[in-house]
Design an enzyme around this catalytic site. Structure first.
Site, mmCIF file in Angstrom:
data_model
loop_
_atom_site.group_PDB
_atom_site.id
_atom_site.type_symbol
_atom_site.label_atom_id
_atom_site.label_comp_id
_atom_site.label_asym_id
_atom_site.label_seq_id
_atom_site.Cartn_x
_atom_site.Cartn_y
_atom_site.Cartn_z
ATOM 1 N N GLY A 8 0.820 -1.192 0.000
ATOM 2 C CA GLY A 8 0.000 0.000 0.000
ATOM 3 C C GLY A 8 0.860 1.251 0.000
ATOM 4 O O GLY A 8 2.086 1.180 -0.084
ATOM 5 N N ASN A 9 0.212 2.388 0.110
ATOM 6 C CA ASN A 9 0.936 3.662 0.089
ATOM 7 C C ASN A 9 1.846 3.856 1.296
ATOM 8 O O ASN A 9 2.908 4.448 1.173
ATOM 9 C CB ASN A 9 -0.055 4.824 0.006
ATOM 10 C CG ASN A 9 -0.728 4.885 -1.341
ATOM 11 O OD1 ASN A 9 -0.070 4.790 -2.365
ATOM 12 N ND2 ASN A 9 -2.041 5.020 -1.354
ATOM 13 N N SER A 10 1.448 3.367 2.453
ATOM 14 C CA SER A 10 2.234 3.630 3.661
ATOM 15 C C SER A 10 2.949 2.409 4.220
ATOM 16 O O SER A 10 3.838 2.546 5.052
ATOM 17 C CB SER A 10 1.344 4.236 4.744
ATOM 18 O OG SER A 10 0.278 3.355 5.035
ATOM 19 N N ASP A 95 -5.738 -3.907 -5.037
ATOM 20 C CA ASP A 95 -6.126 -4.429 -3.729
ATOM 21 C C ASP A 95 -7.618 -4.737 -3.691
ATOM 22 O O ASP A 95 -8.048 -5.723 -3.098
ATOM 23 C CB ASP A 95 -5.743 -3.449 -2.620
ATOM 24 C CG ASP A 95 -6.283 -2.034 -2.836
ATOM 25 O OD1 ASP A 95 -6.624 -1.664 -3.979
ATOM 26 O OD2 ASP A 95 -6.337 -1.280 -1.844
ATOM 27 N N ASP A 116 -14.239 -2.361 0.882
ATOM 28 C CA ASP A 116 -12.797 -2.177 1.107
ATOM 29 C C ASP A 116 -12.586 -0.781 1.665
ATOM 30 O O ASP A 116 -12.914 0.185 1.053
ATOM 31 C CB ASP A 116 -12.066 -2.364 -0.235
ATOM 32 C CG ASP A 116 -10.562 -2.284 -0.070
ATOM 33 O OD1 ASP A 116 -10.087 -1.403 0.647
ATOM 34 O OD2 ASP A 116 -9.867 -3.124 -0.669
#
Length: 116
Positions: A8-10, A95, A116
């Site tokens: 994911g982004n983080s 995702d 989600d």
């Protein structure tokens, strides 16, 4: 054993499955070849899949292809067992596609709502 990577982004969420049971899980700030090498030393991983919203990591993919019997980078071009009817299928998050495939696996031939 199977390795599942959700980048994911983080963070990157990792799980290793033996059959239907999770035998290892962790969250990494970033996941690269170095982390993959450590996991392959600890576990007899044969197959793996990665879903990433942060882009492709060719070095990781090349390494995993060379070490595993089967490696999949989930993209909008990956053959999947469900029909994607999204108006713009290329923009639907990987995702979210993975979540729908998982729901379909758990409840085949059912109408499902996946949040989600």
């Amino acid at each position: 054993m199977n390795l599942v990577i959700d980048q994911g982004n983080s963070s990157s969420k990792i799980a290793i499955f033996k059959g239907d049971k999770i035998v290892f899980e962790n969250i990494y700030k970033s996941f690269s070849v170095d982390e993959a090498q450590e996991l392959l030393k600890q576990f007899e991983i044969k197959k793996g899949i990665r879903s990433s919203v942060v882009g492709d990591d060719d070095r990781l993919s090349e390494y995993m292809c060379s070490e595993l019997q089967r490696w999949i980078d989930l993209t909008n071009e990956t053959e999947i067992p469900i029909e994607n009817l999204h108006k713009t299928p290329k923009t639907l998050g990987r995702d979210r596609i993975a979540a729908c495939i998982g729901a379909n696996y758990l409840q085949p031939n059912q109408n499902l709502l996946v949040i989600d």
